[in-house]
Design an enzyme around this catalytic site. Structure first.
Site, PDB file in Angstrom:
ATOM      1  N   TYR A   1       0.858  -1.184   0.000  1.00 42.27           N
ATOM      2  CA  TYR A   1       0.000   0.000   0.000  1.00 42.27           C
ATOM      3  C   TYR A   1       0.896   1.236   0.000  1.00 42.27           C
ATOM      4  O   TYR A   1       1.877   1.289   0.749  1.00 42.27           O
ATOM      5  CB  TYR A   1      -0.889  -0.001   1.255  1.00 42.27           C
ATOM      6  CG  TYR A   1      -1.650   1.285   1.488  1.00 42.27           C
ATOM      7  CD1 TYR A   1      -2.885   1.500   0.889  1.00 42.27           C
ATOM      8  CD2 TYR A   1      -1.131   2.298   2.300  1.00 42.27           C
ATOM      9  CE1 TYR A   1      -3.596   2.676   1.085  1.00 42.27           C
ATOM     10  CE2 TYR A   1      -1.829   3.475   2.511  1.00 42.27           C
ATOM     11  CZ  TYR A   1      -3.056   3.663   1.897  1.00 42.27           C
ATOM     12  OH  TYR A   1      -3.748   4.833   2.100  1.00 42.27           O
TER      13      TYR A   1
ATOM     14  N   GLU B   1      -3.371   7.628  -4.011  1.00 44.81           N
ATOM     15  CA  GLU B   1      -3.337   6.393  -3.228  1.00 44.81           C
ATOM     16  C   GLU B   1      -3.261   5.211  -4.180  1.00 44.81           C
ATOM     17  O   GLU B   1      -3.982   5.194  -5.186  1.00 44.81           O
ATOM     18  CB  GLU B   1      -4.600   6.297  -2.364  1.00 44.81           C
ATOM     19  CG  GLU B   1      -4.607   5.101  -1.426  1.00 44.81           C
ATOM     20  CD  GLU B   1      -5.887   5.033  -0.593  1.00 44.81           C
ATOM     21  OE1 GLU B   1      -5.797   5.116   0.630  1.00 44.81           O
ATOM     22  OE2 GLU B   1      -6.980   4.907  -1.190  1.00 44.81           O
TER      23      GLU B   1
END
Lengths: 291, 383
Positions: free
Chosen positions: B101, B189
């Site tokens: 991530y 993101e």
């Protein structure tokens, strides 16, 4: 006394030759503010109703002795104008411009904070009014008189509403400080709390917050540790649905963090009374200070 | 402004962030043509601005043309948490060895960009953040200095990245930061960042939010605004330069200044009413802005009564009164109005309204009185 602007203010306006800039500059001068100069690149040597215009803030600072800047230029040029005023050593910079890109604001904020003698108010704020002394910005001064309540707010018209409620109860103001509704305000509640705490004229402080960010929560902590004067709070946005932006770039609620209820709770936990309507704010002020 | 996954990936590609190749499609035929071009297996991905697409059945791997057609038909038009799928992204299938991530967010509290990295990507990152916050390495960037290579390395080591990937992940983060700054994003993101069996790093998803205030200097990005995903009233308001947010109630609310309007909504709620909208007519509200505002508010059929709450600063109350008269002449609203005018030129404004004697328009001296009256009117009571 008063805070941020007063009888010592020597104001220079960036964007003085634009229609809005000109209108509000002259309004400020009519109120009694000492407007010493303006800045418009390429229009140096001209004047606006007797106010000399300079090409650069550096020339304006040197030749007119300006110690306060008001930024009235459009968003694409505003960050540059703030940095120019700072570079010229003008210590109090009040930025009215709305819609400055967030990354510009971030760079400007970081640069300004590197020099502890500089202070930026705004952007996207209505300015600062010290009734009876000076008005820098767009606050409608005729609704306010000199007095002992300091007001600071993230929202322009809400400030007028609260100020008006206080005026109807007979109160005047030391200073009214518009902090601005953007995500990165140059000056926070905490900065102004410190100023009001040290200001002889101020006997009570009203802080008007709104949803989004954590400025009110941080202010609550600061008040508990450092402020001896009574503070009355107000928070706008109890009915705002999560995830929606209510006009101010700063007023975004995400999850439970930053909600009006959380902010009111944080303040009340530290002994700050929070009015649920602008009217109630004035009523609490009456209770504390006497009618 | 939020971007769709593929728009974010196209932005990434501009900054040399490795992404799987893909083609957007708006119809089943376009999706099939794209799948043929990309080859099988390929992934059919719903393009909506909400998470949880996979769980909702909006992401499928197609082994051949039959499956590609089947999935495209099923996903186009699908409802995912209230968002209708109008577009697909047909993407080459990726082999995945690990899922990380990575994100950069505009952290307003810290007044700096926050870079985040974790080896526990792919799942609900909020859960990771809540249960094992130490699994996410974080670092704030000095906006004047920029993101430094040592910072990228530090994050990578802290996140527990394998030694051979420290440099590639560092490069990935550096490019992500370049994208964040160059495109003036508020959020970039990537979940997941994948590691392929060949130990290559790729962005398998994207979530990008751009700063609307910066779009004037990003023409390409400004074109990505998609009017079809906005509420019709919100779109109408935007076209007319008003700030409007639709809410669920039946009392239309207009004011000048975001803070005052939010406060007005709260006061209406305290008197037992339910606001139908937030509408900020802005500083210096002129007559035509008022006319537009009335049209926007009344185009919402749920509205049973309207509250005008004006505290004039730059805004002049006489302008607002004249605007309201014009609005009644053109938009002909059929619901009752309560008008409260205070501030600059309020006496003139009130007189103009009194002289005009508009049908169904009531006045109020204070914000509280105005709220009380409009709530009564919305409930069908007479004043």
């Amino acid at each position: 006394m008063s805070v941020l602007v007063g009888t010592d203010t020597r104001l220079c306006v960036a964007g003085i030759t634009g229609s809005e800039g000109r209108f509000h500059t002259l309004n400020n001068r009519d109120y009694g503010t000492n407007v010493v100069s303006g800045v418009t690149p390429g229009k140096g040597g001209q004047d606006v109703e007797g106010i000399p215009v300079f090409n650069t803030f550096h020339a304006a600072a040197e030749e007119s002795g300006a110690n306060t800047a008001m930024i009235f230029v459009p968003p694409p040029f505003a960050a540059d104008s703030i940095l120019e005023a700072a570079d010229a050593g003008i210590e109090t910079i009040i930025a009215i411009t709305e819609g400055i890109p967030a990354h510009d604001e971030l760079r400007v904020y970081t640069q300004i904070k590197r020099n502890p003698s500089l202070r930026l108010i705004g952007p996207n704020c209505p300015g600062v009014l010290s009734p009876g002394k000076a008005n820098v910005g767009i606050i409608p001064a005729s609704f306010f008189k000199e007095g002992n309540i300091g007001v600071m707010s993230r929202s322009g018209t809400l400030t007028y509403q609260i100020g008006n409620e206080l005026a109807q109860k007979g109160f005047g103001n030391s200073s009214i400080v518009g902090l601005g509704g953007d995500p990165i305000p140059g000056t926070s509640f905490i900065d102004v709390l410190e100023l009001f705490e040290n200001d002889d004229q101020t006997e009570l402080i009203v802080m008007s917050g709104e949803i989004g960010g954590d400025a009110e929560e941080l202010a609550a902590e600061y008040i508990a540790e450092n402020v001896t004067k009574p503070v009355v709070g107000y928070i706008a946005g109890f009915t705002a649905p999560p995830g929606k932006t209510m006009g101010h770039a700063g007023a975004i609620v995400s999850g439970s963090k930053g909600t009006a209820a959380a902010k009111a709770e944080a303040l009340e936990a530290k002994g700050v009374r929070v009015g649920r309507t602008p009217t109630q704010v004035a009523e609490i002020a009456v209770e504390i200070l006497g009618g | 402004m939020d971007l769709l996954e593929y728009q974010g990936k196209q932005l990434f590609a501009r900054h040399e962030i490795p992404v799987p190749s893909g083609i957007p499609a708006r119809t089943v035929e376009e999706a099939l043509a794209a799948a043929e071009k990309i080859g099988y297996p390929c992934v059919v991905k719903a393009q909506v601005k909400i998470g949880g697409r996979g769980k909702a059945g909006g992401v499928k791997v197609a082994a051949d043309a039959t499956e590609a057609r089947e999935y495209a038909e099923a996903i186009l038009g699908m409802d995912i948490k209230g968002f209708t799928v109008h577009e697909l992204w047909i993407e080459e299938a990726s082999e995945i060895e690990a899922e990380y991530y990575a994100a950069i967010v505009f952290d307003r509290s810290a007044r700096a960009a926050l870079v985040m990295l974790s080896t526990q990507g792919g799942m609900d990152i909020e859960q990771v953040s809540a249960e094992t916050p130490e699994a996410i390495a974080t670092l704030h960037v000095d906006p004047l200095l920029g993101f430094q290579p040592f910072e990228a390395r530090r994050l990578a080591f802290e996140a527990g990245i394998d030694a051979d990937l420290i440099r590639p992940i560092g490069d990935f983060l550096t490019r992500l930061y370049e994208t964040f700054v160059a495109e003036e994003a508020l959020l970039v993101e990537v979940n997941p960042v994948i590691i392929t069996p060949e130990r290559k790093v790729r962005a398998l998803d994207s979530k990008v939010t751009l700063d609307p205030n910066s779009l004037y200097r990003h023409e390409e990005n400004a074109k990505l605004r998609d009017p079809s995903d906005e509420d019709p009233q919100e779109q109408m308001a935007r076209d007319r330069g008003l700030t409007y947010v639709k809410l669920d109630g039946d009392i239309g609310v207009l004011g000048n200044g975001a803070g005052l309007v939010m406060s007005t909504l709260d006061v209406v709620a305290q008197y037992g009413g339910e606001p139908a909208n937030f509408l900020d007519a802005g500083g210096g509200s002129k007559a035509d802005a008022i006319t537009s505002a009335v049209e926007v508010i009344c185009s919402n059929e749920k509205v049973k009564a309207v509250l005008f709450n004006i505290f004039g600063g730059i805004t002049r109350c006489d302008e607002v009164a004249n605007g309201l008269i014009e609005a009644f002449a053109t938009a002909k609203p059929t619901v009752p109005f309560v008008v409260r005018l205070d501030g600059t030129n309020d006496v003139e404004g009130r007189k103009i309204l009194a002289d005009a004697n508009l049908p169904g328009v009531h006045t109020a001296a204070t914000m509280n009185e105005a709220a009380e009256k409009v709530v009564a009117l919305a409930k069908g009571e007479s004043l």
